[in-house]
Design an enzyme around this catalytic site. Structure first.
Site, short mmCIF file in Angstrom:
data_model
loop_
_atom_site.label_atom_id
_atom_site.label_comp_id
_atom_site.label_asym_id
_atom_site.label_seq_id
_atom_site.Cartn_x
_atom_site.Cartn_y
_atom_site.Cartn_z
N ASP A 1 4.14 7.79 -7.06
CA ASP A 1 5.47 6.55 -6.79
C ASP A 1 6.64 7.29 -6.18
O ASP A 1 7.36 7.02 -5.31
CB ASP A 1 5.43 5.85 -7.71
CG ASP A 1 6.29 4.33 -7.27
OD1 ASP A 1 5.92 3.98 -5.90
OD2 ASP A 1 7.13 3.84 -7.99
N TYR B 1 9.88 -8.50 -16.40
CA TYR B 1 8.75 -7.86 -15.48
C TYR B 1 8.93 -6.57 -15.33
O TYR B 1 10.32 -6.07 -14.86
CB TYR B 1 8.42 -8.62 -14.11
CG TYR B 1 7.85 -7.98 -13.21
CD1 TYR B 1 6.37 -7.83 -13.19
CD2 TYR B 1 8.50 -7.11 -12.38
CE1 TYR B 1 5.69 -6.93 -12.42
CE2 TYR B 1 7.66 -6.12 -11.26
CZ TYR B 1 6.46 -6.07 -11.56
OH TYR B 1 5.74 -5.45 -10.59
N GLY B 2 8.16 -5.35 -15.25
CA GLY B 2 8.23 -3.97 -15.19
C GLY B 2 9.35 -3.43 -14.07
O GLY B 2 10.29 -2.95 -14.55
N GLY B 3 8.85 -3.77 -12.96
CA GLY B 3 9.79 -3.31 -12.01
C GLY B 3 11.10 -3.53 -12.00
O GLY B 3 12.40 -3.17 -11.47
N HIS C 1 10.91 7.67 -2.50
CA HIS C 1 9.56 6.85 -2.95
C HIS C 1 8.57 7.41 -2.30
O HIS C 1 7.75 6.97 -1.47
CB HIS C 1 10.06 5.51 -2.23
CG HIS C 1 9.15 4.47 -2.70
ND1 HIS C 1 8.91 3.33 -1.84
CD2 HIS C 1 8.37 4.29 -3.68
CE1 HIS C 1 8.12 2.53 -2.80
NE2 HIS C 1 7.62 3.01 -3.86
N TYR D 1 -9.53 5.70 2.58
CA TYR D 1 -9.89 6.35 1.23
C TYR D 1 -10.03 7.60 1.28
O TYR D 1 -9.19 8.41 1.59
CB TYR D 1 -11.08 5.45 0.78
CG TYR D 1 -10.61 4.24 0.45
CD1 TYR D 1 -9.88 3.57 -0.59
CD2 TYR D 1 -11.02 2.87 1.58
CE1 TYR D 1 -9.45 2.15 -0.63
CE2 TYR D 1 -10.73 1.52 1.30
CZ TYR D 1 -10.03 1.35 0.18
OH TYR D 1 -9.50 -0.10 0.17
N SER E 1 4.96 -0.61 0.48
CA SER E 1 4.04 -1.20 -0.64
C SER E 1 2.62 -1.56 0.17
O SER E 1 2.79 -1.91 1.08
CB SER E 1 4.39 -2.21 -1.55
OG SER E 1 5.61 -2.66 -1.07
N ALA E 2 1.49 -1.62 -0.44
CA ALA E 2 0.18 -2.16 -0.03
C ALA E 2 -0.35 -1.09 1.14
O ALA E 2 -0.69 -1.67 2.09
CB ALA E 2 0.41 -3.79 0.68
N CYS E 3 0.08 0.02 1.06
CA CYS E 3 -0.38 0.94 2.10
C CYS E 3 -1.53 1.91 1.39
O CYS E 3 -1.70 3.12 1.98
CB CYS E 3 0.62 1.53 2.76
SG CYS E 3 1.43 0.39 4.26
N GLY E 4 -1.62 1.89 0.09
CA GLY E 4 -2.62 2.83 -0.47
C GLY E 4 -2.10 4.11 -0.97
O GLY E 4 -2.57 5.09 -1.15
N ASN F 1 -0.16 -9.36 -8.23
CA ASN F 1 0.85 -8.18 -8.58
C ASN F 1 0.64 -7.73 -9.94
O ASN F 1 1.55 -7.34 -10.54
CB ASN F 1 2.19 -8.38 -8.23
CG ASN F 1 3.28 -7.12 -8.43
OD1 ASN F 1 2.76 -5.96 -7.88
ND2 ASN F 1 4.38 -7.58 -8.84
N ARG G 1 -0.56 -5.54 -13.12
CA ARG G 1 -0.38 -4.23 -13.26
C ARG G 1 -1.00 -3.46 -14.52
O ARG G 1 -1.25 -4.11 -15.30
CB ARG G 1 1.23 -3.85 -13.33
CG ARG G 1 1.97 -4.50 -12.18
CD ARG G 1 1.93 -3.52 -11.26
NE ARG G 1 2.66 -3.90 -10.02
CZ ARG G 1 3.23 -3.12 -9.05
NH1 ARG G 1 3.20 -1.93 -9.42
NH2 ARG G 1 3.87 -3.33 -7.94
N LYS H 1 12.28 2.16 -10.89
CA LYS H 1 12.83 2.22 -9.54
C LYS H 1 14.50 2.23 -9.55
O LYS H 1 15.20 2.51 -8.73
CB LYS H 1 12.67 0.71 -8.83
CG LYS H 1 11.13 0.30 -8.68
CD LYS H 1 10.48 1.33 -7.62
CE LYS H 1 9.04 0.92 -7.50
NZ LYS H 1 8.59 1.87 -6.57
N ARG I 1 8.98 -7.65 -8.60
CA ARG I 1 10.66 -7.36 -8.38
C ARG I 1 11.42 -8.36 -7.52
O ARG I 1 10.62 -9.03 -6.59
CB ARG I 1 10.68 -6.05 -7.43
CG ARG I 1 10.21 -4.86 -8.52
CD ARG I 1 10.57 -3.43 -7.73
NE ARG I 1 9.80 -3.27 -6.51
CZ ARG I 1 9.81 -3.38 -5.07
NH1 ARG I 1 11.11 -3.90 -4.89
NH2 ARG I 1 9.00 -3.22 -4.42
C1 OXD Z 1 6.65 -0.80 -5.56
C2 OXD Z 1 6.00 -0.38 -6.78
O1 OXD Z 1 6.85 -1.94 -5.21
O2 OXD Z 1 5.91 0.83 -6.90
O3 OXD Z 1 7.05 0.10 -4.68
O4 OXD Z 1 5.81 -1.36 -7.64
MN MN Z 2 6.68 2.01 -5.20
#
Ligand code: OXD
Ligand code: MN
Length: 596
Positions: A277, A197-199, A226, A501, A248-251, A374, A376, A206, A69
């Site tokens: 999401d 790109y997807g996002g 979100h 986890y 993002s990046a928090c699992g 990134n 996917r 989004k 994104r």
């Molecule tokens: C984000 C995603 O970036 O879901 O939040 O791709």
């Molecule tokens: Mn997201």
């Protein structure tokens, strides 16, 4: 496919702007999808993978300049700048339309205009909404057919209503200098150019389900967040639903599909996934907050996904999935990414399309990775072994708890509960995460990301906070309880203390017990914290003292935090609700009263 005048006249305008060679309506049928897959394989846009090992799965590579994104090229084009607020890029809509039309004009020459009618949410659900995406990319069509519900039925339910989102995507030359992802909330419209790109281009996700829908929710009295949605089933078979927001990046996907540890599994605990999401939430007839997942699939980050970290996500990718920018394992015509397993293929092609083998890999240099960090998978939700039986039901699930969280090395405790809704909104509005070595730039920098909506709120974030407060007033004593979690506290050597986890189920259990008035807690300066003995540590190699440390509130760290919140809040000026200023004052007072 439709007689809806508002749709037909918009499509006429679009068609005369982009000038396609051909126009194709997407009906969502398996036959049409199969035709398009064949066409994409014939042109090289997609690669068909091993039909035995990965049936109906495909690989796609984007241009190397188009892999994520683009927040700096994402705009909220509301009529007044103030409505976009201090956290969004803004441009006058007239000016932006002119610029975008110039870019889009004639850009479908030699291409096909695909018209995708889609529903965000189960078709016909009182919480769902419709959109039409026009695109010149088969990749977009096929991804939308996984991520949303597509086809004529959407148009039948919409009838002649004008309540649908106009989405125009033009791939153009994928020129990053002319890339714009633009939202026109007052016009129900999105235009995305020069990306594939997807996002940036799956406009239901989004762009619609968060940026446009958050604005709609503000105007119409509901919430687009979100958030993941999960149901936690207890040994008696009762399922309690929670929604959770993390940057993002928090699992987030991992928590949404969590498998409880053996001890809890054997007792009868289980997690059911409703969404990973996005959550759309409306007050139901009984006054409670009900949530649906507007999506129909997962657009998950591949690297790091493996049998241990997220078995359910990996299972979801084994049929009918599209992989983007992962490594092509030529040994058996499947896919691979860093963190999938310890057996990288020796005969492979990297995400850029170049030959790759493990001797080329240098952990410190991301340019040597086989899969883009990134990269996917787009996977149908119905593939997920723990998908909730409520997933396809339109009524939504009643939410008992809302959980916020971030990545904080020293600050937030493992879990705490807000004193009430207003305090919970304060907790969400001050949410933050620290940068990790996984991203470029300095490590440990705190980025404030209110409710994980910083890149996704389609209007002034001060008004967004007020909307949260107003929803709380409407919900009254039926409001979900609000919590904050932090799986990422570290020791003096920088190691994570909490195993995370599946073990996070132990924290979820305390949260659910609190909602039911079954668990104790201690009221501290920042909210309710479990007593160490309230979290079940059976079979876990963590003692009560360590847990005490994980639950501790450090006066000096929190005083610094409160000072940083002052600066964070200044951005919102007069739009900052007075209730949040009061909450900040309460926090400061509580901290001052603590012994040094
Ligand atoms: C984000 C995603 O970036 O879901 O939040 O791709
Ligand atoms: Mn997201």
């Amino acid at each position: 496919m439709t007689k809806n005048i508002t749709i037909l006249s918009w499509l006429n305008e679009v068609r005369s702007l982009v000038k396609p060679d051909k126009v194709v309506w997407i009906d969502g049928s398996e036959e049409q999808i199969e035709e398009l897959r064949k066409e994409a394989v014939a042109t090289g846009e997609m690669i068909k993978l091993n039909e035995k090992l990965l049936p109906d799965c495909y690989l796609h590579r984007t241009k190397p300049n188009d892999v994520a994104r683009v927040e700096d090229r994402t705009f909220i084009c509301s009529r007044s700048k103030e409505n976009a607020g201090p956290t969004n890029n803004w441009c006058d809509p007239k000016e932006m339309y002119t610029k975008l039309y110039d870019i889009a004009r004639g850009s479908y020459k030699g291409r096909t205009m695909y018209i995708i009618p889609y529903s965000m949410g189960p078709i016909g659900s009182p919480i769902a909404k419709a959109g039409i995406e026009v695109t010149d990319s088969i990749y977009v069509v096929l991804n939308m057919c996984i991520m949303t519900r597509v086809g004529k039925k959407v148009l039948d339910v919409l009838g002649d209503s004008n309540d649908w989102v106009r989405g125009l995507h033009c791939k153009c030359d994928v020129d990053p200098e002319k890339r714009y992802i633009c939202h026109f909330p007052e016009d129900n419209a999105i235009i995305s150019v020069n990306s594939a790109y997807g996002g940036n281009v799956l406009l239901g996700k989004k762009c619609f389900a968060l940026r446009i829908a958050s604005y709609q929710g503000w105007k119409e009295g509901w919430m687009a967040e979100h958030m993941l949605i999960l149901g936690l089933e207890n040994p008696q078979g009762k399922i309690t639903y929670v929604a959770a927001a993390f940057p993002s990046a928090c699992g987030k996907t991992n928590l949404a599909m969590l498998i409880p540890p053996k001890y809890l599994k054997e007792k009868g605990y289980k997690v059911w996934t409703v969404g990973d999401d996005i959550a759309w939430m409306k007050i139901g007839p009984d006054g409670r907050l009900y949530a649906i997942n507007p999506e129909n699939g997962f657009f998950g980050v591949a690297p790091g996904t493996n049998e241990k970290s997220n078995f359910n996500a990996l299972e979801s990718t084994k049929r009918g999935a599209i992989f983007t920018n992962v490594c092509h394992n030529l040994e058996n015509d499947t896919v691979w990414w860093e963190g999938l397993d310890k057996n990288p293929p020796t005969f492979a092609v990297d995400w850029k399309g170049y030959p790759w083998n493990p001797s080329m890999f240098n952990k410190a240099d991301k340019t040597t990775y086989a899969a883009h960090p990134n990269s996917r998978f787009t996977a149908p939700a119905k593939n997920c072994p723990c998908v909730s039986s409520e997933f396809d039901k339109g009524e939504g699930v009643p939410i008992s708890a809302i959980i916020f969280g971030g990545r904080r090395a020293k600050c937030a405790p493992l879990v705490y509960q807000s004193r009430d809704w207003e305090h919970g909104v304060f907790v969400g509005s001050t949410m933050a995460s620290e940068t990790t070595a996984a991203a470029a730039g300095a490590v440990g920098v705190v980025r404030r990301d209110p409710m994980a909506m910083l890149p996704f709120c389609g209007y002034n974030m001060g008004d967004y906070f007020q909307h949260w407060l107003d929803m709380g007033k409407r919900l009254g004593d039926k409001a979900p309880k609000i919590f904050n979690v932090n799986w990422f506290r570290t020791d003096d050597d920088g190691n994570f203390i909490w195993p995370g986890y599946g073990e996070n189920a132990r924290v979820l259990n305390w949260i659910v017990d609190r909602c039911e008035g079954k668990a104790d807690a201690e009221l501290t300066a920042i909210g309710y914290i479990p007593r160490p003995e309230d979290i079940d540590l059976t079979d876990l190699d963590i003692d009560l003292d360590t847990l005490k440390g994980l639950l501790s509130v450090d006066k000096a760290v929190w005083t610094k935090e409160a000072d940083e919140i002052v600066v964070h809040y200044e951005k919102f000026g007069d739009k900052l609700p007075k209730e949040l200023k009061e909450q900040l004052a309460i926090l400061k007072k509580n901290l001052a009263a603590l012994p040094d």
